[in-house]
Design a protein around this motif. Structure first.
Motif, PDB file in Angstrom:
ATOM      1  N   GLY B 160      -0.065  -8.721  -5.132  1.00  0.00           N
ATOM      2  CA  GLY B 160      -1.073  -7.698  -5.364  1.00  0.00           C
ATOM      3  C   GLY B 160      -2.189  -8.079  -6.313  1.00  0.00           C
ATOM      4  O   GLY B 160      -2.989  -7.224  -6.677  1.00  0.00           O
ATOM      5  N   ARG B 163      -5.715  -6.981  -5.308  1.00  0.00           N
ATOM      6  CA  ARG B 163      -6.205  -5.610  -5.457  1.00  0.00           C
ATOM      7  C   ARG B 163      -6.972  -5.448  -6.756  1.00  0.00           C
ATOM      8  O   ARG B 163      -8.039  -4.838  -6.788  1.00  0.00           O
ATOM      9  CB  ARG B 163      -5.029  -4.644  -5.477  1.00  0.00           C
ATOM     10  CG  ARG B 163      -4.191  -4.766  -4.263  1.00  0.00           C
ATOM     11  CD  ARG B 163      -3.002  -3.855  -4.382  1.00  0.00           C
ATOM     12  NE  ARG B 163      -2.119  -4.090  -3.261  1.00  0.00           N
ATOM     13  CZ  ARG B 163      -0.946  -3.510  -3.119  1.00  0.00           C
ATOM     14  NH1 ARG B 163      -0.521  -2.667  -4.033  1.00  0.00           N
ATOM     15  NH2 ARG B 163      -0.215  -3.772  -2.078  1.00  0.00           N
ATOM     16  N   THR B 210      -3.817   1.687  -9.933  1.00  0.00           N
ATOM     17  CA  THR B 210      -3.472   0.615  -8.992  1.00  0.00           C
ATOM     18  C   THR B 210      -2.113   0.025  -9.334  1.00  0.00           C
ATOM     19  O   THR B 210      -1.304  -0.277  -8.455  1.00  0.00           O
ATOM     20  CB  THR B 210      -4.542  -0.486  -9.037  1.00  0.00           C
ATOM     21  OG1 THR B 210      -5.811   0.121  -8.942  1.00  0.00           O
ATOM     22  CG2 THR B 210      -4.363  -1.459  -7.910  1.00  0.00           C
ATOM     23  N   SER B 214       1.173  -0.206  -7.057  1.00  0.00           N
ATOM     24  CA  SER B 214       1.831  -1.479  -6.739  1.00  0.00           C
ATOM     25  C   SER B 214       3.306  -1.476  -7.148  1.00  0.00           C
ATOM     26  O   SER B 214       4.114  -2.166  -6.536  1.00  0.00           O
ATOM     27  CB  SER B 214       1.150  -2.627  -7.491  1.00  0.00           C
ATOM     28  OG  SER B 214      -0.105  -2.871  -6.964  1.00  0.00           O
TER      29      SER B 214
END
Lengths: 307, 285
Positions: B160, B163, B210, B214
């Motif tokens: 991730g 992102r 975020t 995640s």
């Protein structure tokens, strides 16, 4: 961007991945001593294996050998199967295609109607229920769902075999597991795509002109909702690949997914690298096809570029 | 100011927390508290073996309170193992999210600051990362570099990153055009100072959301890999490898698999409920 440029970019990506795999595999030391304990094998035996699997010469020599043999379709020697890696991988493909195909069908069979219904009755009780179900479905790992199915259908009800491949009964639980867990996410995508399409001006104007609701839905909402859904196809393919690695291991399904896990556990690098390249090729092709299809489906993208 | 007025003021700024989110926060708090206090309160340990009570069912299914969630095939207490496993899984997921958040943020800042070909390379890397399923990358890295705890956390820490990079890059580029950044750079403040003290605090809430989104994905990834036997190795225990071992006892002791399975589900669900809520709050601000 024209078709030729896209094609070239796809080929460059593929070459980059092939090279990265090579660098990663060779950067970590002698692959032979990684597989065989040098204390238990004679130097001649190690040398023989080295020649057999193409690990001789400088790194650059090895890279040239590697690329030329890849181009000839020779993907190296599987230490686990004691034969060509290509043969080991290819014989697993049908099982995975069967599983992924049926699961994708189930995913869409759930996702399209449920997502569209939720979006058309946005904010209602069914919609809230669908959204909750989707959040919950996302939090159930597919191996937990798979084991729950085994507990229910195999251990308690004794209806389905828990392990293996061949008959339709073997297919039921893996397909249910992947299909249901993927539909949790897919339903959300369908719902938001339909919601967005419903708010378009053409829909409002068609409704105002007195077009029947079902005709508005099929003629205006569905085509507009399909566009964003086409762009998430690569994402779904990736999710299917990831899901099959786990679910095939749960159900002893003899496909690519279980082969990845086996090759990692056995450190069969030839098989692993071939699978990685194959997945990369599939992903790159999917992206390419979606890119091209999108330009065809949505004339606005190509017209905008012409400015 | 009286308590009542500060209460209403607070209510105006913070939206009411829905019941489901309260439950989720409660569950995560319970997990954290148990992992801290259980070893102090109970004498059950992860590896102690009670051979007379092998495969004892949980309370309510014919078991006794000496082993509330039953025992496994070696007579080890499932509750004690569950607590240890939850701790491992949560700590690893926390570490991994912290690593990927930091890494992704730094790369995003770098791309936005330097621009040019560096930016192009970062964008290409982000696109490449998005198109390959992460579990394949982590499996490949495990196969190549072998299996150790540190490596495992680092591999999960790559999950991730793109992102954060994407977000930080876009938001930093936007911030560079804003008055406050222009003013500071004109005044001669160093760029690291501007980024760390002024730009990052402005985008921190988005980054935190975020991370919350995640987090359940990292839990699922860690448990999947450990379940496949390619993550946490014994004698350590995580929710995934506990489930992986329990899988062989579905016929004789379903609870060995069901207990960690339920725990994974509840943890992932709780964090994603909190994440969804946080995202909607941020979206409303």
């Amino acid at each position: 961007m024209n078709t030729g440029f896209r094609l070239l970019r796809a080929l460059v990506s593929l070459w980059l991945i092939v090279t990265l795999v090579f660098v990663a595999l060779r950067a970590t030391g002698d692959p032979i001593t990684a597989i065989f304990d040098p204390d238990n094998f004679t130097a001649e035996a190690l040398e023989a294996y080295r020649r057999q699997w193409g690990y001789t010469g400088t790194v650059f020599d090895q890279y040239v050998v590697y690329i030329t043999s890849l181009l000839r379709g020779d993907f190296g020697f599987s230490s686990m199967g004691n034969r060509g890696a290509a043969a080991v991988v290819i014989e697993r493909i049908p099982a995975t295609l069967q599983l992924v195909g049926c699961s994708a069908f189930l995913m869409m069979a759930i996702g399209f109607p449920v997502g569209a219904y939720a979006a058309l009755h946005d904010g209602g009780r069914i919609d809230r229920f669908v959204m909750t179900f989707s959040t919950v479905g996302f939090a159930v790992p597919n191996f937990v769902m798979g084991l729950a199915f085994i507990l229910l259908f195999s251990v308690n009800l004794r209806l389905l075999p828990s392990n293996g491949y061949g008959t339709w009964q073997h297919l039921v639980m893996p397909v249910l597991t992947i299909g249901i867990s993927q539909s949790a996410i897919f339903t959300r995508f369908v719902r938001s795509a339909v919601l967005d399409a419903r708010n378009l001006q053409c829909v409002t104007s068609a409704t105002a002109r007195g077009v029947a609701p079902w005709e508005v839905f099929w003629r205006h909402v569905v085509p507009n909702a399909m566009l964003p859904l086409v762009t998430i196809t690569p994402l779904l393919v990736g999710a299917m690949v990831a899901a099959s690695a786990v679910v095939e291991s749960v159900f002893g399904w003899p496909g690519i997914g279980r082969l990845i896990v086996e090759s990692v556990a056995q450190r069969d690098l030839a098989v692993l690298q071939m699978i990685v390249m194959m997945i990369a090729a599939v992903m790159i092709t999917t992206n390419l096809v979606v890119d091209l299809a999108y330009a065809q489906l949505d004339p606005r993208t190509s017209r905008a570029r012409a400015h | 100011m009286s308590d009542a007025t500060s209460g209403t003021a607070r209510r105006r700024f913070l939206p009411a927390i829905p019941f489901g989110v309260m439950l989720a926060i409660g569950w995560i708090a319970l997990c954290l508290l148990t992992t801290i206090f259980f070893p102090i309160l109970s004498d059950l340990s992860v590896s102690s073996i009670d051979l007379t009570a092998r495969l004892a069912p949980p309370v309510g299914f014919g078991g006794y309170w000496s082993h509330p969630l039953g025992t496994d095939d070696l007579g080890r207490d499932v509750l004690a193992r569950l607590v240890a496993s939850t701790r491992t899984s949560l700590l690893i997921a926390l570490g991994a999210v912290a690593i990927s958040g930091t890494l992704g943020t730094l790369i995003g800042l770098l791309a936005a600051h330097v621009g040019g070909w560096v930016d192009q390379v970062v964008v290409a890397a982000v696109d490449a990362q998005v198109s390959v399923p992460f579990i394949i990358i982590s499996l490949t890295l495990t196969a190549i570099f072998g299996n150790s705890l540190i490596l495992f956390v680092v591999v999960l820490g790559l999950f991730g990153w793109e992102r954060y990079t994407r977000l930080v890059r876009a938001m930093t580029m936007a911030a560079r055009g804003r008055g406050y950044v222009l003013a500071m750079s004109t005044l001669g403040f160093s760029w690291p100072r501007i980024y760390l003290r002024h730009v990052l605090p402005n985008i921190a809430s988005t980054l935190l959301v975020t991370m919350t989104i995640s987090f359940p994905e990292v839990i699922l990834l860690e448990t999947s890999l450990s379940f496949l036997g390619l993550g946490i190795q014994p004698p350590m225990t995580s929710l995934g490898n506990m489930l992986g071992f329990g899988r062989s006892y579905l016929l004789t002791g379903w609870w060995i698999a069901a207990v960690p399975g339920a725990a994974i589900f509840l943890c992932a669900l709780a964090v994603s409920v909190i994440g969804d809520w946080a995202r909607s709050v941020i979206g409303r601000l």
